[in-house]
Design a protein around this motif. Structure first.
Motif, short mmCIF file in Angstrom:
data_model
loop_
_atom_site.label_atom_id
_atom_site.label_comp_id
_atom_site.label_asym_id
_atom_site.label_seq_id
_atom_site.Cartn_x
_atom_site.Cartn_y
_atom_site.Cartn_z
N VAL A 54 0.83 -1.21 0.00
CA VAL A 54 0.00 0.00 0.00
C VAL A 54 0.86 1.26 0.00
O VAL A 54 0.58 2.22 -0.71
CB VAL A 54 -0.97 -0.01 1.21
N LEU A 55 1.94 1.25 0.77
CA LEU A 55 2.80 2.43 0.89
C LEU A 55 3.88 2.48 -0.20
O LEU A 55 4.65 3.44 -0.25
CB LEU A 55 3.45 2.48 2.27
N GLU A 56 3.94 1.42 -1.01
CA GLU A 56 4.94 1.34 -2.08
C GLU A 56 6.34 1.58 -1.54
O GLU A 56 7.05 2.50 -1.94
CB GLU A 56 4.61 2.31 -3.21
N CYS A 57 6.72 0.72 -0.59
CA CYS A 57 8.02 0.86 0.06
C CYS A 57 8.59 -0.52 0.38
O CYS A 57 7.96 -1.54 0.12
CB CYS A 57 7.90 1.71 1.32
N GLN A 58 9.76 -0.52 0.97
CA GLN A 58 10.42 -1.74 1.41
C GLN A 58 10.27 -1.87 2.93
O GLN A 58 10.09 -0.85 3.62
CB GLN A 58 11.91 -1.69 1.04
N PRO A 59 10.39 -3.10 3.48
CA PRO A 59 10.30 -3.25 4.93
C PRO A 59 11.27 -2.36 5.70
O PRO A 59 10.94 -1.84 6.76
CB PRO A 59 10.60 -4.73 5.15
#
Length: 71
Positions: A54-59
């Motif tokens: 959803v946030l278009e990111c990596q952990p």
């Protein structure tokens, strides 16, 4: 706790509210607040994956390690 949760940083970058993120991830706003405020004792990989999608990111954009201060 040496693990710091940076969900609020990603929310600000994406201009998204906690309620909107909770709806899109499929968790309650209360559970998201527990995670966001660093009070969670665990997080499911499926929840982490959904947050990243959803946030278009990596952990690593959401979680980081900081050494604890020795008193």
């Amino acid at each position: 706790m040496p693990i710091v949760v940076d969900i609020d940083v990603m929310l600000a970058k994406r201009k998204m509210s906690v309620g909107e993120l909770a709806d899109r991830v499929g968790i309650t706003p209360a559970n998201l607040a527990v995670l966001k405020n660093g009070r969670a004792k665990a997080v499911r990989f499926s929840t982490l994956a959904a947050l990243c999608e959803v946030l278009e990111c990596q952990p690593g954009d959401l979680l980081r390690w900081e050494a604890e201060d020795e008193a």
